[in-house]
Design a protein around this motif. Structure first.
Motif, short mmCIF file in Angstrom:
data_model
loop_
_atom_site.label_atom_id
_atom_site.label_comp_id
_atom_site.label_asym_id
_atom_site.label_seq_id
_atom_site.Cartn_x
_atom_site.Cartn_y
_atom_site.Cartn_z
N LYS A 173 -35.54 56.53 -17.66
CA LYS A 173 -36.78 56.84 -17.68
C LYS A 173 -37.07 58.04 -18.50
O LYS A 173 -38.04 58.22 -19.29
N SER A 174 -36.07 58.90 -18.39
CA SER A 174 -36.03 60.57 -19.03
C SER A 174 -34.86 61.20 -18.91
O SER A 174 -33.78 60.92 -18.24
N ARG B 262 -37.71 57.48 -24.97
CA ARG B 262 -38.06 58.02 -23.63
C ARG B 262 -38.22 59.59 -23.56
O ARG B 262 -37.55 60.21 -24.51
N PRO B 263 -38.98 60.02 -22.62
CA PRO B 263 -39.20 61.57 -22.77
C PRO B 263 -37.92 62.28 -22.75
O PRO B 263 -37.12 62.04 -21.82
N VAL B 264 -37.63 63.33 -23.56
CA VAL B 264 -36.68 64.25 -23.49
C VAL B 264 -37.16 65.56 -23.27
O VAL B 264 -37.82 65.94 -24.17
N ASP B 265 -36.60 66.46 -22.43
CA ASP B 265 -36.99 67.90 -22.55
C ASP B 265 -35.72 68.63 -22.67
O ASP B 265 -34.73 68.71 -22.09
N ASN C 292 -40.15 62.30 -29.25
CA ASN C 292 -40.18 62.35 -27.83
C ASN C 292 -39.75 63.08 -27.14
O ASN C 292 -39.58 63.32 -25.93
N LYS D 169 -40.68 68.51 -12.37
CA LYS D 169 -40.16 67.29 -12.87
C LYS D 169 -38.94 66.76 -12.29
O LYS D 169 -38.13 67.46 -11.74
N TRP E 270 -35.56 63.71 -13.53
CA TRP E 270 -35.36 63.20 -14.80
C TRP E 270 -33.96 62.08 -14.40
O TRP E 270 -33.58 62.44 -13.25
#
Length: 438
Positions: free
Chosen positions: A322-323, A345-348, A371, A390, A392
């Motif tokens: 998911k992340s 997918r979301p990446v921080d 993303n 958050k 991950w």
């Protein structure tokens, strides 16, 4: 009845003229200004020394201990010798000559340090502890002359301003406070403004010129003209070196072609190119921190391992991804691979150095990762602030820099924080340095 008469000439001599008082005040102002400049120069030289050493020796606690310890030794010797000389030659002009020589010595540090620093590369290539430590001490010895001489300033100023026992404490306190105030500004201004914007060598030239100018002005104010002209010639020499000396790279690249280098507040940054591959190297260059090749995704390096991290969770399927959070994202290599394999997918990405993020955008196609959200923060701070709510699927930790590890990213409390940010089927993967035989 007896009367007392006063000699008008004697009375006139007992009262200082307005002109002499003005000259004394002006002389005191010049002296205290030099105390301030001297304090600022000491810390500017020390902070510049740390950045001069970083590309070759890194910024570990070991390096800082050597640097600070030797600087304190130089100042201690300067205070002791300065006190002795101040009692023997209590003249402001003598002090101004000393600070002029100190300023000239500062201006020669960038020139003389080059050969010694390049010698240190031999130590790395040959794994020679002797060459490594010898070159480190050799470079720091370059700072001995100006710092010992700058240690003379406070004892001289206290001696020159001494007007009696009743005011000794106040004079000593005033000199110490002004010197310390200069040191405070000499710490912050180079770190936040001079070094990041004009570089280490130019910063040293700036303080060299400033110290020479104030010393020459002090000599002229004391009507000592001939030495002032001599030091003015030395000022011209420093200016000529600063303006016309060859401006090569700070450090030759360990491989390939150097296409960019930058001194940031956190790192010495190099971008190196070999064929189509672009590599990011930091500080002493023991490791490559990011790789980019527009024609391939896998690198053959540690970044590829992030792709298998989620499979350490039992029964993981690619659709379960998911992340991802990447603490120490550098120029985005791991995020690029993750996106190519698992989709957008979301990446921080968390990277403490804004200059590295800028390099990622310019040379590593970081802007193509739509993303990915980059957070310019310390990794642990990010988990406690912007990322506190958050979770991950994968948390990657790649903020360790050979040959040292930021201690606050190795504690039990840190890993408890990381675990609290994991999804139920999440995994944590860490990249840390190892020896070639491990």
């Amino acid at each position: 009845m007896a009367t007392v008469t006063e000699n008008p000439q004697t009375a006139a001599q007992a009262v200082p003229s307005v002109a002499s008082v003005s000259r004394e005040r002006a002389s005191g102002l010049v002296l205290m200004s030099l105390v301030f400049i001297g304090g600022a120069t000491v810390m500017t030289v020390e902070m510049s020394a740390s950045r001069l050493l970083a590309p070759y020796f890194g910024t570990s606690l070991f390096i800082w201990a050597n640097l600070i310890g030797l600087v304190m030794i130089y100042l201690t010797l300067g205070y002791w010798l300065g006190g002795k000389l101040a009692d023997r030659f209590p003249r402001a002009s003598f002090l101004y000559g000393i600070t002029a020589i100190a300023g000239f010595a500062v201006g020669f540090i960038p020139v003389l340090s080059g050969p010694i620093l390049r010698w240190s590369l031999e130590g790395f290539a040959q794994y020679s502890v002797g060459i490594f430590y010898g070159s480190l001490v050799g470079v720091i010895l370059l700072f001995s002359v100006p710092l010992i001489l700058l240690g003379f300033v406070s004892p001289f100023a206290i001696r020159l301003r001494a007007a009696g026992v009743a005011s000794a404490g106040g004079n000593a306190g005033g000199v110490s406070a002004l010197s310390t105030l200069g040191s405070i500004l000499g710490t912050f201004i180079p770190v936040f403004f001079l070094i990041p914007y004009i570089g280490t060598a130019a910063t040293l030239y700036v303080v060299s010129v400033a110290l020479l100018l104030f010393s020459i002005f002090g000599l002229l104010s004391a009507s000592v003209v001939r030495p002032a002209l001599l030091y003015a010639a030395l000022l011209v020499v420093v200016l000529a070196i600063a303006l016309f000396a060859p401006k090569g790279f700070i450090k030759p690249p360990a491989m390939g072609k150097l296409i960019y280098e930058k001194e940031s507040a956190y790192n010495y940054i190099q971008v190196v190119q070999e064929g189509k591959q672009t590599s990011l190297m930091l500080n002493e260059g023991h490791a490559i921190h990011s790789i980019y090749n527009p024609d391939q995704i896998l690198t053959g390096g540690p970044w590829d391992y992030w792709l298998v991290a989620p499979y350490f969770s039992k029964g993981f399927q690619p659709s379960d991804m998911k992340s991802m959070a990447m603490i120490g994202s550098a120029a985005g290599t791991a995020a690029r691979e993750f996106t190519a394999v698992y989709g957008p997918r979301p990446v921080d990405g968390v990277e403490i150095d804004p200059e590295i993020v800028d390099v990622g955008r310019r040379y590593f196609a970081l802007d193509q990762l739509t993303n990915m959200t980059t957070h310019e923060q310390d990794g642990r701070t990010y988990l406690q602030t912007d990322g506190k709510d958050k979770k991950w699927t994968v948390v990657g930790i790649d903020a360790y820099r050979q040959p040292y590890i930021p201690f606050h990213l190795t504690t039990k409390e840190f890993f408890e924080e990381v675990r609290a940010h994991l999804a139920p089927d999440g995994a944590v993967m860490i990249n840390a340095g190892r020896t070639p035989t491990d």
